[in-house]
Design a protein around this motif. Structure first.
Motif, PDB file in Angstrom:
ATOM      1  N   ASN A  51       0.809  -1.225   0.000  1.00 10.37           N
ATOM      2  CA  ASN A  51       0.000   0.000   0.000  1.00 10.37           C
ATOM      3  C   ASN A  51       0.840   1.272   0.000  1.00 10.37           C
ATOM      4  OD1 ASN A  51      -2.372  -1.541   0.098  1.00 10.37           O
ATOM      5  ND2 ASN A  51      -2.132  -1.798   2.298  1.00 10.37           N
ATOM      6  N   TRP A  52       1.993   1.248  -0.618  1.00  8.14           N
ATOM      7  CA  TRP A  52       2.849   2.437  -0.623  1.00  8.14           C
ATOM      8  C   TRP A  52       2.190   3.606  -1.339  1.00  8.14           C
ATOM      9  CZ3 TRP A  52       4.062   4.301  -5.362  1.00  8.14           C
ATOM     10  CH2 TRP A  52       4.055   3.410  -6.444  1.00  8.14           C
ATOM     11  N   ARG A  53       1.257   3.335  -2.222  1.00  4.43           N
ATOM     12  CA  ARG A  53       0.603   4.408  -2.991  1.00  4.43           C
ATOM     13  C   ARG A  53      -0.240   5.332  -2.105  1.00  4.43           C
ATOM     14  NH1 ARG A  53       0.314   0.207  -6.990  1.00  4.43           N
ATOM     15  NH2 ARG A  53       1.420   0.861  -8.846  1.00  4.43           N
ATOM     16  N   ALA A  54      -0.564   4.903  -0.908  1.00  2.16           N
ATOM     17  CA  ALA A  54      -1.343   5.750  -0.010  1.00  2.16           C
ATOM     18  C   ALA A  54      -0.556   6.988   0.425  1.00  2.16           C
ATOM     19  CB  ALA A  54      -1.767   4.949   1.221  1.00  2.16           C
ATOM     20  N   GLN A  55       0.782   6.911   0.426  1.00  2.00           N
ATOM     21  CA  GLN A  55       1.612   8.022   0.882  1.00  2.00           C
ATOM     22  C   GLN A  55       2.493   8.622  -0.211  1.00  2.00           C
ATOM     23  OE1 GLN A  55       3.858   6.398   4.122  1.00  2.00           O
ATOM     24  NE2 GLN A  55       2.272   6.871   5.603  1.00  2.00           N
ATOM     25  N   PHE A  56       2.711   7.897  -1.304  1.00  2.00           N
ATOM     26  CA  PHE A  56       3.651   8.350  -2.327  1.00  2.00           C
ATOM     27  C   PHE A  56       3.006   8.331  -3.707  1.00  2.00           C
ATOM     28  CE2 PHE A  56       6.002   6.453   1.137  1.00  2.00           C
ATOM     29  CZ  PHE A  56       6.926   7.437   1.428  1.00  2.00           C
ATOM     30  N   GLN A  57       3.358   9.304  -4.526  1.00  2.00           N
ATOM     31  CA  GLN A  57       2.828   9.368  -5.887  1.00  2.00           C
ATOM     32  C   GLN A  57       3.478   8.330  -6.788  1.00  2.00           C
ATOM     33  OE1 GLN A  57       3.415  13.348  -7.211  1.00  2.00           O
ATOM     34  NE2 GLN A  57       1.696  14.159  -6.031  1.00  2.00           N
ATOM     35  N   SER A  58       4.751   8.077  -6.564  1.00  2.00           N
ATOM     36  CA  SER A  58       5.483   7.105  -7.377  1.00  2.00           C
ATOM     37  C   SER A  58       6.566   6.461  -6.527  1.00  2.00           C
ATOM     38  CB  SER A  58       6.107   7.783  -8.606  1.00  2.00           C
ATOM     39  OG  SER A  58       7.044   8.761  -8.202  1.00  2.00           O
ATOM     40  N   ALA A  59       7.070   5.341  -7.015  1.00  2.00           N
ATOM     41  CA  ALA A  59       8.149   4.638  -6.319  1.00  2.00           C
ATOM     42  C   ALA A  59       8.948   3.837  -7.336  1.00  2.00           C
ATOM     43  CB  ALA A  59       7.603   3.718  -5.232  1.00  2.00           C
ATOM     44  N   ILE A  60      10.166   3.520  -6.952  1.00  2.00           N
ATOM     45  CA  ILE A  60      11.043   2.734  -7.812  1.00  2.00           C
ATOM     46  C   ILE A  60      11.872   1.819  -6.912  1.00  2.00           C
ATOM     47  CG2 ILE A  60      12.924   4.421  -7.834  1.00  2.00           C
ATOM     48  CD1 ILE A  60      13.232   3.773 -10.850  1.00  2.00           C
ATOM     49  N   THR A  61      12.197   0.643  -7.402  1.00  2.00           N
ATOM     50  CA  THR A  61      13.048  -0.286  -6.660  1.00  2.00           C
ATOM     51  C   THR A  61      14.455  -0.210  -7.225  1.00  2.00           C
ATOM     52  OG1 THR A  61      11.152  -1.739  -6.356  1.00  2.00           O
ATOM     53  CG2 THR A  61      13.300  -2.669  -5.897  1.00  2.00           C
ATOM     54  N   VAL A  62      15.430  -0.041  -6.328  1.00  2.00           N
ATOM     55  CA  VAL A  62      16.826   0.122  -6.714  1.00  2.00           C
ATOM     56  C   VAL A  62      17.664  -0.932  -6.005  1.00  2.00           C
ATOM     57  CG1 VAL A  62      18.788   1.716  -6.646  1.00  2.00           C
ATOM     58  CG2 VAL A  62      16.486   2.613  -6.937  1.00  2.00           C
ATOM     59  N   PHE A  63      18.601  -1.546  -6.716  1.00  2.00           N
ATOM     60  CA  PHE A  63      19.566  -2.453  -6.085  1.00  2.00           C
ATOM     61  C   PHE A  63      20.837  -1.662  -5.838  1.00  2.00           C
ATOM     62  CE2 PHE A  63      22.882  -5.795  -6.166  1.00  2.00           C
ATOM     63  CZ  PHE A  63      22.441  -6.504  -5.064  1.00  2.00           C
ATOM     64  N   THR A  64      21.330  -1.653  -4.594  1.00  2.00           N
ATOM     65  CA  THR A  64      22.452  -0.795  -4.226  1.00  2.00           C
ATOM     66  C   THR A  64      23.819  -1.445  -4.373  1.00  2.00           C
ATOM     67  OG1 THR A  64      22.270  -1.453  -1.910  1.00  2.00           O
ATOM     68  CG2 THR A  64      21.043   0.513  -2.614  1.00  2.00           C
ATOM     69  N   GLY A  65      23.860  -2.699  -4.750  1.00  2.13           N
ATOM     70  CA  GLY A  65      25.143  -3.385  -4.898  1.00  2.13           C
ATOM     71  C   GLY A  65      25.547  -3.520  -6.352  1.00  2.13           C
ATOM     72  N   ASP A  66      26.613  -4.245  -6.567  1.00  2.66           N
ATOM     73  CA  ASP A  66      27.066  -4.545  -7.926  1.00  2.66           C
ATOM     74  C   ASP A  66      26.255  -5.717  -8.458  1.00  2.66           C
ATOM     75  OD1 ASP A  66      29.037  -2.587  -7.833  1.00  2.66           O
ATOM     76  OD2 ASP A  66      30.462  -3.970  -6.885  1.00  2.66           O
ATOM     77  N   LYS A  67      25.792  -5.593  -9.662  1.00  3.74           N
ATOM     78  CA  LYS A  67      25.016  -6.670 -10.270  1.00  3.74           C
ATOM     79  C   LYS A  67      25.972  -7.729 -10.827  1.00  3.74           C
ATOM     80  CE  LYS A  67      21.278  -3.569 -11.472  1.00  3.74           C
ATOM     81  NZ  LYS A  67      21.806  -2.387 -10.815  1.00  3.74           N
ATOM     82  N   PRO A  68      25.769  -8.987 -10.455  1.00  2.00           N
ATOM     83  CA  PRO A  68      26.631 -10.039 -11.004  1.00  2.00           C
ATOM     84  C   PRO A  68      26.505 -10.110 -12.523  1.00  2.00           C
ATOM     85  CG  PRO A  68      25.282 -10.869  -9.205  1.00  2.00           C
ATOM     86  CD  PRO A  68      24.801  -9.491  -9.515  1.00  2.00           C
ATOM     87  N   LYS A  69      27.603 -10.376 -13.199  1.00  2.00           N
ATOM     88  CA  LYS A  69      27.605 -10.411 -14.657  1.00  2.00           C
ATOM     89  C   LYS A  69      26.780 -11.566 -15.223  1.00  2.00           C
ATOM     90  CE  LYS A  69      32.023  -8.131 -15.102  1.00  2.00           C
ATOM     91  NZ  LYS A  69      33.397  -8.182 -15.562  1.00  2.00           N
ATOM     92  N   ASN A  70      26.689 -12.656 -14.482  1.00  2.00           N
ATOM     93  CA  ASN A  70      25.986 -13.833 -14.993  1.00  2.00           C
ATOM     94  C   ASN A  70      24.517 -13.902 -14.559  1.00  2.00           C
ATOM     95  OD1 ASN A  70      26.429 -14.307 -12.324  1.00  2.00           O
ATOM     96  ND2 ASN A  70      27.102 -16.407 -12.558  1.00  2.00           N
ATOM     97  N   ARG A  71      23.995 -12.839 -13.957  1.00  2.00           N
ATOM     98  CA  ARG A  71      22.617 -12.855 -13.477  1.00  2.00           C
ATOM     99  C   ARG A  71      21.781 -11.826 -14.236  1.00  2.00           C
ATOM    100  NH1 ARG A  71      20.472 -12.301  -7.297  1.00  2.00           N
ATOM    101  NH2 ARG A  71      18.291 -12.497  -7.824  1.00  2.00           N
ATOM    102  N   LYS A  72      20.576 -12.234 -14.611  1.00  2.00           N
ATOM    103  CA  LYS A  72      19.662 -11.325 -15.285  1.00  2.00           C
ATOM    104  C   LYS A  72      18.600 -10.875 -14.297  1.00  2.00           C
ATOM    105  CE  LYS A  72      20.281 -13.357 -19.794  1.00  2.00           C
ATOM    106  NZ  LYS A  72      19.671 -14.034 -20.933  1.00  2.00           N
ATOM    107  N   PHE A  73      18.270  -9.599 -14.323  1.00  2.00           N
ATOM    108  CA  PHE A  73      17.242  -9.051 -13.462  1.00  2.00           C
ATOM    109  C   PHE A  73      16.016  -8.743 -14.301  1.00  2.00           C
ATOM    110  CE2 PHE A  73      21.071  -8.062 -11.080  1.00  2.00           C
ATOM    111  CZ  PHE A  73      20.691  -8.433  -9.803  1.00  2.00           C
ATOM    112  N   TRP A  74      14.885  -9.245 -13.881  1.00  2.00           N
ATOM    113  CA  TRP A  74      13.625  -8.965 -14.553  1.00  2.00           C
ATOM    114  C   TRP A  74      12.918  -7.928 -13.724  1.00  2.00           C
ATOM    115  CZ3 TRP A  74      12.966 -11.085 -19.217  1.00  2.00           C
ATOM    116  CH2 TRP A  74      13.756 -12.170 -19.533  1.00  2.00           C
ATOM    117  N   LEU A  75      12.766  -6.754 -14.262  1.00  2.00           N
ATOM    118  CA  LEU A  75      12.147  -5.656 -13.501  1.00  2.00           C
ATOM    119  C   LEU A  75      10.758  -5.385 -13.954  1.00  2.00           C
ATOM    120  CD1 LEU A  75      15.222  -3.302 -13.477  1.00  2.00           C
ATOM    121  CD2 LEU A  75      14.530  -4.904 -11.730  1.00  2.00           C
TER     122      LEU A  75
END
Length: 75
Positions: A51-75
């Motif tokens: 229910n984050w939309r009750a307080q925020f107009q928009s949101a985004i998910t961020v990964f703060t580490g280094d992304k492994p070269k052999n891993r794919k992220f589906w966003l």
């Protein structure tokens, strides 16, 4: 809730998924925002913060580490 820069978010939550509310963006680059939630597991954020939309107009998910070269992220 304080607005943080992306560098502050990375320093406070290393190697985690962070849900950032009302993000400030420059194109596709996140510059900062308000941290709503954080976790090592991206799915946990979705279950804990449906229910984050009750307080925020928009949101985004961020990964703060280094992304492994052999891993794919589906966003």
């Amino acid at each position: 809730m304080n607005t943080l820069t992306i560098d502050q978010i990375k320093a406070q939550y290393p190697d985690e998924w962070v849900l950032v509310g009302n993000p400030s963006l420059s194109g596709a680059t996140v510059l900062g925002g308000i941290v709503i939630d954080h976790s090592k597991d991206k799915r946990e954020i979705a279950y804990r913060q449906p229910n984050w939309r009750a307080q925020f107009q928009s949101a985004i998910t961020v990964f703060t580490g280094d992304k492994p070269k052999n891993r794919k992220f589906w966003l």
